[in-house]
Motif scaffolding. Sequence first.
Motif, PDB file in Angstrom:
ATOM      1  N   HIS A  69       0.797  -1.213   0.000  1.00  0.00           N
ATOM      2  CA  HIS A  69       0.000   0.000   0.000  1.00  0.00           C
ATOM      3  C   HIS A  69       0.828   1.261   0.000  1.00  0.00           C
ATOM      4  CE1 HIS A  69      -2.911  -2.976   0.945  1.00  0.00           C
ATOM      5  NE2 HIS A  69      -2.154  -3.357   1.934  1.00  0.00           N
TER       6      HIS A  69
ATOM      7  N   ARG B  82       6.903   9.737   9.777  1.00  0.00           N
ATOM      8  CA  ARG B  82       7.080  10.183  11.151  1.00  0.00           C
ATOM      9  C   ARG B  82       7.029   9.020  12.134  1.00  0.00           C
ATOM     10  NH1 ARG B  82       3.422  15.570  11.495  1.00  0.00           N
ATOM     11  NH2 ARG B  82       2.013  14.339  10.225  1.00  0.00           N
ATOM     12  N   HIS B  83       6.459   7.927  11.662  1.00  0.00           N
ATOM     13  CA  HIS B  83       6.184   6.856  12.604  1.00  0.00           C
ATOM     14  C   HIS B  83       7.071   5.666  12.333  1.00  0.00           C
ATOM     15  CE1 HIS B  83       2.956   9.530  13.292  1.00  0.00           C
ATOM     16  NE2 HIS B  83       2.483   9.335  12.090  1.00  0.00           N
TER      17      HIS B  83
ATOM     18  N   GLN C 230      -3.000   2.485  15.535  1.00  0.00           N
ATOM     19  CA  GLN C 230      -4.337   2.903  15.911  1.00  0.00           C
ATOM     20  C   GLN C 230      -4.434   4.400  16.039  1.00  0.00           C
ATOM     21  OE1 GLN C 230      -4.797   0.106  19.367  1.00  0.00           O
ATOM     22  NE2 GLN C 230      -6.906   0.484  18.766  1.00  0.00           N
ATOM     23  N   ARG C 231      -3.414   4.945  16.651  1.00  0.00           N
ATOM     24  CA  ARG C 231      -3.459   6.370  16.937  1.00  0.00           C
ATOM     25  C   ARG C 231      -3.425   7.179  15.649  1.00  0.00           C
ATOM     26  NH1 ARG C 231      -0.654   9.602  21.747  1.00  0.00           N
ATOM     27  NH2 ARG C 231      -1.384  11.641  21.079  1.00  0.00           N
ATOM     28  N   TYR C 232      -2.571   6.757  14.717  1.00  0.00           N
ATOM     29  CA  TYR C 232      -2.411   7.563  13.518  1.00  0.00           C
ATOM     30  C   TYR C 232      -3.110   6.959  12.303  1.00  0.00           C
ATOM     31  CZ  TYR C 232       0.919   9.882  16.482  1.00  0.00           C
ATOM     32  OH  TYR C 232       1.488  10.551  17.536  1.00  0.00           O
ATOM     33  N   ASN C 233      -3.961   5.964  12.542  1.00  0.00           N
ATOM     34  CA  ASN C 233      -4.697   5.322  11.442  1.00  0.00           C
ATOM     35  C   ASN C 233      -3.776   4.930  10.291  1.00  0.00           C
ATOM     36  OD1 ASN C 233      -7.203   5.540  12.708  1.00  0.00           O
ATOM     37  ND2 ASN C 233      -7.466   7.630  11.944  1.00  0.00           N
TER      38      ASN C 233
ATOM     39  N   ILE D 296      -1.761   2.410   7.637  1.00  0.00           N
ATOM     40  CA  ILE D 296      -2.037   1.198   6.875  1.00  0.00           C
ATOM     41  C   ILE D 296      -0.780   0.328   6.853  1.00  0.00           C
ATOM     42  CG2 ILE D 296      -2.521   0.300   4.553  1.00  0.00           C
ATOM     43  CD1 ILE D 296      -4.909   1.510   5.844  1.00  0.00           C
TER      44      ILE D 296
ATOM     45  N   ILE E 147      -1.166  -3.381   8.300  1.00  0.00           N
ATOM     46  CA  ILE E 147      -2.298  -3.316   9.205  1.00  0.00           C
ATOM     47  C   ILE E 147      -2.934  -4.675   9.465  1.00  0.00           C
ATOM     48  CG2 ILE E 147      -3.831  -2.718   7.304  1.00  0.00           C
ATOM     49  CD1 ILE E 147      -4.269  -1.195  10.695  1.00  0.00           C
ATOM     50  N   ASP E 148      -2.885  -5.597   8.483  1.00  0.00           N
ATOM     51  CA  ASP E 148      -3.547  -6.882   8.730  1.00  0.00           C
ATOM     52  C   ASP E 148      -2.852  -7.659   9.841  1.00  0.00           C
ATOM     53  OD1 ASP E 148      -1.579  -6.963   6.655  1.00  0.00           O
ATOM     54  OD2 ASP E 148      -2.064  -9.067   6.338  1.00  0.00           O
TER      55      ASP E 148
ATOM     56  N   VAL F  70      -3.946  -5.905  13.108  1.00  0.00           N
ATOM     57  CA  VAL F  70      -5.286  -6.295  13.554  1.00  0.00           C
ATOM     58  C   VAL F  70      -5.181  -7.544  14.423  1.00  0.00           C
ATOM     59  CG1 VAL F  70      -7.472  -7.253  12.767  1.00  0.00           C
ATOM     60  CG2 VAL F  70      -6.544  -5.222  11.674  1.00  0.00           C
ATOM     61  N   ASP F  71      -4.368  -8.502  13.990  1.00  0.00           N
ATOM     62  CA  ASP F  71      -4.194  -9.704  14.799  1.00  0.00           C
ATOM     63  C   ASP F  71      -3.560  -9.386  16.145  1.00  0.00           C
ATOM     64  OD1 ASP F  71      -5.239 -11.134  12.705  1.00  0.00           O
ATOM     65  OD2 ASP F  71      -3.300 -11.697  11.871  1.00  0.00           O
TER      66      ASP F  71
ATOM     67  N   ILE G 167      -3.775  -6.564  17.830  1.00  0.00           N
ATOM     68  CA  ILE G 167      -4.758  -5.892  18.686  1.00  0.00           C
ATOM     69  C   ILE G 167      -5.695  -6.918  19.320  1.00  0.00           C
ATOM     70  CG2 ILE G 167      -6.764  -4.362  18.652  1.00  0.00           C
ATOM     71  CD1 ILE G 167      -5.334  -2.766  16.484  1.00  0.00           C
TER      72      ILE G 167
ATOM     73  N   MET H 141      -4.876   0.962  27.418  1.00  0.00           N
ATOM     74  CA  MET H 141      -5.104   1.853  26.285  1.00  0.00           C
ATOM     75  C   MET H 141      -4.359   3.171  26.448  1.00  0.00           C
ATOM     76  SD  MET H 141      -7.457   0.091  24.625  1.00  0.00           S
ATOM     77  CE  MET H 141      -8.321   1.285  23.632  1.00  0.00           C
TER      78      MET H 141
ATOM     79  N   HIS I  72       0.136  16.077  14.184  1.00  0.00           N
ATOM     80  CA  HIS I  72      -0.857  15.141  13.668  1.00  0.00           C
ATOM     81  C   HIS I  72      -2.166  15.306  14.438  1.00  0.00           C
ATOM     82  CE1 HIS I  72      -2.843  11.297  12.861  1.00  0.00           C
ATOM     83  NE2 HIS I  72      -2.067  11.208  11.798  1.00  0.00           N
TER      84      HIS I  72
ATOM     85  N   GLU J 289     -10.631  11.331  17.769  1.00  0.00           N
ATOM     86  CA  GLU J 289      -9.678  10.644  18.639  1.00  0.00           C
ATOM     87  C   GLU J 289     -10.047  10.778  20.119  1.00  0.00           C
ATOM     88  OE1 GLU J 289      -7.205   8.989  17.228  1.00  0.00           O
ATOM     89  OE2 GLU J 289      -7.594   9.719  15.198  1.00  0.00           O
TER      90      GLU J 289
ATOM     91  N   ASP K 203      -9.042   1.074   8.793  1.00  0.00           N
ATOM     92  CA  ASP K 203      -8.784   1.910   9.971  1.00  0.00           C
ATOM     93  C   ASP K 203     -10.034   2.085  10.825  1.00  0.00           C
ATOM     94  OD1 ASP K 203      -9.511   3.357   7.631  1.00  0.00           O
ATOM     95  OD2 ASP K 203      -9.197   5.220   8.715  1.00  0.00           O
TER      96      ASP K 203
ATOM     97  N   VAL L 188     -10.406  -1.275  12.704  1.00  0.00           N
ATOM     98  CA  VAL L 188      -9.531  -1.388  13.868  1.00  0.00           C
ATOM     99  C   VAL L 188     -10.221  -0.792  15.090  1.00  0.00           C
ATOM    100  CG1 VAL L 188      -7.398  -0.501  14.878  1.00  0.00           C
ATOM    101  CG2 VAL L 188      -7.368  -1.482  12.599  1.00  0.00           C
TER     102      VAL L 188
END
Lengths: 433, 433
Positions: free
Chosen positions: A154, A191-192, A208-211, A213, A230-231, A234-235, A237, A326, B17, B51, B231, B234
Amino acid sequence: IEAQDAGRARALTADVHEADVGAILEQLDPDQRPALIQLLGDAFDFTALTELDETTRVEILEELPPETVAEGMRELDSDDAVYILEDLDKEDRDEILAQIPPVERLALNRSLDYPEESAGRRMQTDFIAVAPFWTVGQTIDYMRDAQDLPESFHEIFVVDPAFHILGTVSLDRLLRAKRPVKVSDLVNEARHLIHATDDQEAAARLFQRYNLISAAVVDESDRLVGVLTIDDIVDVIQQEADEDIKRLGGVGDEEVSDRVWSIARSRFPWLFINLMTALAASFVIGLFQGELQKMVALAVLMPIVASQGGNAGTQTMTVAVRALAMRELGPHNVLRVVGRELVVGIMNGFIFAAIVGAMAVYRFGVADLGFVIAAAMMINLIAAALGGILIPLGLNRLKVDPAIASSAFVTTITDIVGFFSFLGFAALWFGKM
Amino acid sequence: IEAQDAGRARALTADVHEADVGAILEQLDPDQRPALIQLLGDAFDFTALTELDETTRVEILEELPPETVAEGMRELDSDDAVYILEDLDKEDRDEILAQIPPVERLALNRSLDYPEESAGRRMQTDFIAVAPFWTVGQTIDYMRDAQDLPESFHEIFVVDPAFHILGTVSLDRLLRAKRPVKVSDLVNEARHLIHATDDQEAAARLFQRYNLISAAVVDESDRLVGVLTIDDIVDVIQQEADEDIKRLGGVGDEEVSDRVWSIARSRFPWLFINLMTALAASFVIGLFQGELQKMVALAVLMPIVASQGGNAGTQTMTVAVRALAMRELGPHNVLRVVGRELVVGIMNGFIFAAIVGAMAVYRFGVADLGFVIAAAMMINLIAAALGGILIPLGLNRLKVDPAIASSAFVTTITDIVGFFSFLGFAALWFGKM
């Protein structure tokens, strides 16, 4: 289907998504599972194994010949291969790795060298990285020609010659740009960055925080080594939430498919800890044998105080544990939250003290008993509120996962405070009269 | 920063962000939050509000003038706008919608018409749909020119003239194909259609099972109306896990930022239910007042039996509730799992019966007491195992969320069985002698 009719089995599963093949495997008898996989041969997509739970997966892999597994691994994305291999014991794993060509084996070994539950274990090591001076046209042509691309992606990464990451370009931006544009003009600063040794949970929180992919994974010298998508997240999380729920319920990493022995073994320690706390509570009761002898009503009523406290404590603790997981509970609001729990504890304490006091008077016709139980209830609900919030906070500060240990501590407190305050008040009150 | 220095505030948040802007808002005093947003004006990205947790978000929105909110909404992707609007009460929401231009208002209203927690609420209504006879080149050119595209996307949809979906093309496939290729040759059959009225949890399970990045959402006549992206999913997964944890802990939809009153109110019913079950247990104890009077040791020991049962029941229940939520427990393995729990119950029953029996003998020097408590422990751990698995299964069959109600039922059973079996055995045994 199991009558060795390979052709038919292949035809039937050819059009089925690997997740559904996984589900089919789960429905079969344990010894039919490897048989079906061997029957399918090349037609079996080992991705299906990632959909199974750990116990089932390991059982199947141990039954299959290592060559078959190695063959299957080669078809997989690197992250799926690592996922499957990591649960095997070292011997089985080495046997399989020995059958895999050196280049791929090296990559898998490198991923497996990262600590368990780290980002390095979950990352995909195939990705697309281009130089900043390339144009959109060049990049697209490169992708059209390249073999060995990941199954889907992606984002592409822009790197300098030393593979330090300069930024990312999402495919939609790439598509919307004209061919002569340079990728350096499209780049989004990355940035991440995630370090390969970071905990997967920390990575999941970033996503999660920055959505996100996908995100770049870098090694200790900040060079791009892989991509987290992200897939996989998801696992992660799901898995972390699962862990929290199960730890709060006092069970370990148990799965529905586990065998009797491993379940009994994994539940035993929690039950044993509970027995110790129950013995402590029972010891407290033992201190008041004289009072109980004189007034049996105390024995009838005392579990009510303890049980209400336990319940209220669990409520507070659940919210606190979850908020800590969280990262919603931090220095900026901890005082407010503790204060609020205290107020809620006092309020519910008043209400239930009144209810239970009235009931006790009605049932036993002794007004004093009503006061005693009301006072004890009040105190225990306040203790429950404080214990429910302070214990998870304390454990968290000690770097112990509050989900694991809070339950036992909180109910110990509410049991002991409940019995001690009720029987103690009774002893004082009735002893004086 | 709050000294009305708009320029400085904008400069400070310009590069931040939106998730971090959300975090900043959360750290502020409640009345400073809307002030900051107004100060920032156009520079404030309303995405930041998604958020925040619900209570904080609603508070902020109620403070802001509807025009400001409407202006902010227009900049948002449709799914974010719906997410923000859905928690407001009808009056506030209508006020804001009235300020939004008709076309966008219509789209938002249509999404809001779908039931709460449905896929229709979470979907993004901007997407790219092309005809199957278009070529890759045409599609790319169309995307380069198109305005009003969603902020980011990962798949395009291929539709017939009536907007029935024919399939999807992922961007990486599109990029790797040559320009003259027809999109119909690249299309992946869209096997995973989601109906707009489907529950978001069902949609989340599809995403997880098939590792989807986005999926088409269709209306009752199977026409494409929107896209669900990972997203949003999630968040759904997180939210559903959160719900399960909190329900098991006997708290409602509580969040750390909730006010004292709403917390006290939402916890009260659970505590009240617990009081009822504690009274039932206390009633059982009351039946044996005679025995308790004669032998105070019974009062000292009885909570141990009940507490061990409660703990074992909670363990089994936690695993069962989680397995049901993940759809890992179904007709194909229910008998096996129930049988396994029974065996585990018997095994742990034996072990703890032995431990606790020996302790009782040691403590009180009465051998018979050891037998009585051992037998009661055995029976209660078996009851706990059966209750822990059968109650969630039963509730699930009755279409009640097992996470909500199992706890109360299971501990009622283990309390009552625990007290009754222990005191009952004691009455029989010592009564005869």
